[in-house]
Design a protein around this motif. Structure first.
Motif, PDB file in Angstrom:
ATOM      1  N   HIS A  13      -1.708  12.724   4.731  1.00 14.15           N
ATOM      2  CA  HIS A  13      -0.542  11.913   5.034  1.00 14.15           C
ATOM      3  C   HIS A  13      -0.807  10.993   6.217  1.00 14.15           C
ATOM      4  O   HIS A  13      -0.388   9.837   6.253  1.00 14.15           O
ATOM      5  CB  HIS A  13       0.662  12.813   5.324  1.00 14.15           C
ATOM      6  N   ASP A  19       7.388   8.479   3.884  1.00 11.18           N
ATOM      7  CA  ASP A  19       6.580   7.557   4.687  1.00 11.18           C
ATOM      8  C   ASP A  19       5.082   7.746   4.463  1.00 11.18           C
ATOM      9  O   ASP A  19       4.352   8.276   5.309  1.00 11.18           O
ATOM     10  CB  ASP A  19       6.912   7.710   6.172  1.00 11.18           C
ATOM     11  N   TRP A  20       4.601   7.258   3.314  1.00 10.01           N
ATOM     12  CA  TRP A  20       3.189   7.394   2.950  1.00 10.01           C
ATOM     13  C   TRP A  20       2.377   6.139   3.278  1.00 10.01           C
ATOM     14  O   TRP A  20       1.338   5.893   2.686  1.00 10.01           O
ATOM     15  CB  TRP A  20       3.084   7.721   1.459  1.00 10.01           C
ATOM     16  N   MET A  21       2.840   5.376   4.242  1.00 10.71           N
ATOM     17  CA  MET A  21       2.182   4.135   4.624  1.00 10.71           C
ATOM     18  C   MET A  21       0.724   4.359   5.075  1.00 10.71           C
ATOM     19  O   MET A  21      -0.138   3.504   4.882  1.00 10.71           O
ATOM     20  CB  MET A  21       2.966   3.475   5.761  1.00 10.71           C
ATOM     21  N   THR A  22       0.476   5.516   5.700  1.00 11.73           N
ATOM     22  CA  THR A  22      -0.874   5.791   6.216  1.00 11.73           C
ATOM     23  C   THR A  22      -1.593   6.833   5.372  1.00 11.73           C
ATOM     24  O   THR A  22      -2.594   7.405   5.826  1.00 11.73           O
ATOM     25  CB  THR A  22      -0.798   6.270   7.672  1.00 11.73           C
ATOM     26  N   TYR A  52       0.840  -1.203   0.000  1.00 11.74           N
ATOM     27  CA  TYR A  52       0.000   0.000   0.000  1.00 11.74           C
ATOM     28  C   TYR A  52       0.879   1.258   0.000  1.00 11.74           C
ATOM     29  O   TYR A  52       0.596   2.226  -0.733  1.00 11.74           O
ATOM     30  CB  TYR A  52      -0.921   0.006   1.218  1.00 11.74           C
ATOM     31  N   GLU A  53       1.940   1.246   0.801  1.00  9.61           N
ATOM     32  CA  GLU A  53       2.833   2.413   0.816  1.00  9.61           C
ATOM     33  C   GLU A  53       3.436   2.646  -0.566  1.00  9.61           C
ATOM     34  O   GLU A  53       3.556   3.799  -1.015  1.00  9.61           O
ATOM     35  CB  GLU A  53       3.945   2.241   1.848  1.00  9.61           C
ATOM     36  N   TYR A  54       3.810   1.590  -1.236  1.00  9.74           N
ATOM     37  CA  TYR A  54       4.398   1.738  -2.576  1.00  9.74           C
ATOM     38  C   TYR A  54       3.394   2.385  -3.541  1.00  9.74           C
ATOM     39  O   TYR A  54       3.738   3.316  -4.288  1.00  9.74           O
ATOM     40  CB  TYR A  54       4.839   0.374  -3.111  1.00  9.74           C
ATOM     41  N   SER A 104       2.858   6.050  -2.499  1.00 12.25           N
ATOM     42  CA  SER A 104       4.019   6.869  -2.846  1.00 12.25           C
ATOM     43  C   SER A 104       4.040   7.169  -4.349  1.00 12.25           C
ATOM     44  O   SER A 104       4.401   8.278  -4.769  1.00 12.25           O
ATOM     45  CB  SER A 104       5.308   6.146  -2.444  1.00 12.25           C
TER      46      SER A 104
END
Length: 561
Positions: free
Chosen positions: A154, A173-176, A35-37, A40
């Motif tokens: 973010h 850090d775009w995980m959330t 999901y972060e990928y 991003s």
């Protein structure tokens, strides 16, 4: 591969020329890394300043994301710690980055994989540690009343997630990352700046830097963010409760979780109106009088958020193109004279008395009366010597207001007993004691009084206080007004504060010591009556202080309890 950084969820290593790999710790969910990928990639393609994501990789049984490397970079927190006097510069930069991020909307239909911030918060609140089921349900009910949005968020934006190069910044850090309301995302940042802890093993320089700069940076960030985004601090603060509850599911120290739970429980006591729902419809108000530009703006797009309700009225924050306001809607049974209150507030504001400026009044289709006022400041959260001094000086200033040149009837004069002691005829013991106390007090209606001057009716504007809720404003005895205020400080904040506040008011000439006991008795009798006929706040500590006051005052009797 050389390790260059490590956090709670992953470590970062160099990965060839001009690249790094973010390797998630063993056991970290693969779907979260994926999901972060994708987030991003979306963010990078939208033009937001972030590291370019190249690919997903598996390394030694761990999932990693390969990113472009920002040369000569360090986190914003590290920069602030190393550059004394740079707080304002970096707070402004971070606020500008955040507001720019929120100006980008996300097409939910096109990017269906992007999480809804509302739904993510609700899920996390349901899983939060250390809250009772009823507490979780209360927070979720409150969340459902807050507005949704379609801005890029973010959800973990703080100085450790902003890398600074030679002249550029990079949000990492775009995980959330999620789609939601920008005020919610800003609230998360404020919460982290107020209470957030660094990962275990963080360099001592960063730990010390955070301790020294936390408050200053947070205040500066808020000031700049509200300027750039056009979103008020009040709107941001409305999100703090659900944001705090959702954070309890994260890998954070027990000490921080304890602090969060304490904050949540204080908020659930009513400070943010978490148990209320907005039942005010401004489109259905028939305005009688008010500021034409403001009232006209309410016909367009506006948002309503619940604030702490009173016993007789609903209260909501109103945000529209003209700014932020407070709408207070009374039920018909309370029958307040809103026209008179509107005129009184206009006069007091024009004369420099620190009150909420009124912008209009009217009635809904059911005949309930509404008053629209400016929104300014924030509720008092702490009581200290400086605040008590300001409170005392402001109350004495109100009592000194010259009323002889005002139009007839603007400041009403009521019968003291019938106004402040409703249903007295049903409580003969209080009635009998009241007559005795009145004989000693010699009540005189010589000055403007507020009628309910307490912490809940004060807002803080930078270093100044502002008085709200003038429903009980009238001609009265300033000694009683002071005694009621002292009484409430004493029973709800403690004897030490009560004694200090009483001393300050006495030094300012609010009353003489020899006459205080009679007015203290009047204040206590009013509270005892209200506690019998309505739901006033009272717990074991409050009742202990009440008993101490009754026992020490010769005009009162233990039988009243």
């Amino acid at each position: 591969m050389t390790k260059i950084a490590e956090g709670r969820t992953a470590e970062v290593r160099m990965y060839g020329d001009g690249k790094i790999i973010k390797l998630f710790h063993s056991g970290f969910p693969k779907d979260a890394a994926h999901y972060e990928y994708k987030m991003s990639s979306l963010v990078y393609e939208s033009g937001i300043a972030t590291a370019k994501p190249y690919e997903l990789q598996e390394y030694e049984g761990r999932t990693g994301i390969v990113y472009g490397y920002l040369h000569s970079s360090s986190t914003m927190l590290a920069r602030m710690s190393a550059e004394p006097g740079s707080i304002e510069f970096y707070a402004e930069w971070m606020a500008r980055l955040h507001a720019e991020m929120h100006s980008r909307s996300v097409d939910a239909a096109r990017f269906s994989f992007v999480h809804s911030l509302h739904e993510a918060l609700q899920h996390r609140i349901g899983e939060s540690e250390g809250l009772t089921e009823s507490e979780k349900e209360a927070v979720i009910r409150y969340l459902k009343d807050l507005p949704r949005g379609n801005s890029l968020c973010h959800s973990d934006f703080h100085p450790e997630n902003v890398l600074i190069g030679k002249e550029e910044a990079c949000i990492i850090d775009w995980m959330t990352g999620a789609i939601g309301h920008p005020a919610a995302d800003a609230a998360r940042t404020v919460l982290l700046l107020e209470m957030g802890s660094l990962p275990e093993g963080a360099p001592q320089l960063l730990v010390e830097g955070l301790a020294k700069t936390r408050s200053h940076f947070k205040d500066s960030y808020l000031r700049y963010y509200t300027r750039y985004s056009g979103i008020s601090e009040a709107s941001i603060r409305q999100w703090m409760l659900p944001i705090a509850a959702a954070r309890l599911v994260e890998w954070i120290p027990d000490e921080e979780k304890s602090q969060l739970r304490g904050f949540i429980r204080e908020e659930l006591k009513g400070e943010t109106g978490a148990m209320s729902h907005v039942n005010i419809s401004l489109n259905r108000i028939e305005w009688v009088e008010g500021d034409a530009a403001v009232l006209s703006s309410l016909k367009g797009k506006h948002e309503l958020l619940p604030l702490k309700p009173g016993l007789e009225a609903e209260v909501a924050l109103v945000e529209c193109s003209e700014g932020a306001f407070v709408a207070k809607l009374w039920n018909k049974e309370s029958r307040p004279d809103i026209e008179r209150q509107y005129k009184l507030l206009n006069i007091l504001d024009a004369q420099g008395v620190r009150v909420s400026r009124p912008y209009g009044w009217g009635r809904d289709e059911g005949g309930n009366l509404l008053l629209l006022m400016e929104y300014g400041g924030k509720p008092l959260k702490r009581l200290d010597s400086d605040t008590l001094k300001k409170m005392a000086e402001l109350l004495v200033e109100v009592h000194a207001f010259q009323t002889d040149q005002l139009p007839m009837g603007v400041i009403p004069t009521y019968d003291f007993v019938s106004y402040f002691f409703p249903a007295l005829d049903q409580h003969s013991d209080i009635n009998l004691t009241l007559q005795k106390a009145l004989d000693h007090a010699q009540y005189k209606q010589t000055s403007l009084i507020h009628g309910d001057y307490n912490l809940g009716n004060l807002l803080e504007q930078e270093t100044r206080l502002m008085i709200i809720d003038w429903t009980n404003g009238q001609m009265g005895d300033p000694r009683y007004d002071a005694a009621w205020s002292i009484f409430l400080i004493t029973i709800y904040s403690g004897e030490q504060y009560g004694h200090q506040y009483a001393k300050l008011l006495q030094e300012l000439g609010a009353f003489e010591q020899r006459e205080y006991s009679a007015f203290q008795a009047l204040a206590c009798l009013r509270w005892l009556l209200l506690s019998r006929i309505s739901d006033v706040p009272k717990d074991a500590s409050v009742m202990k202080r009440i008993r101490a006051i009754v026992s020490s005052n010769a005009l009162l009797d233990d039988g009243l309890l």
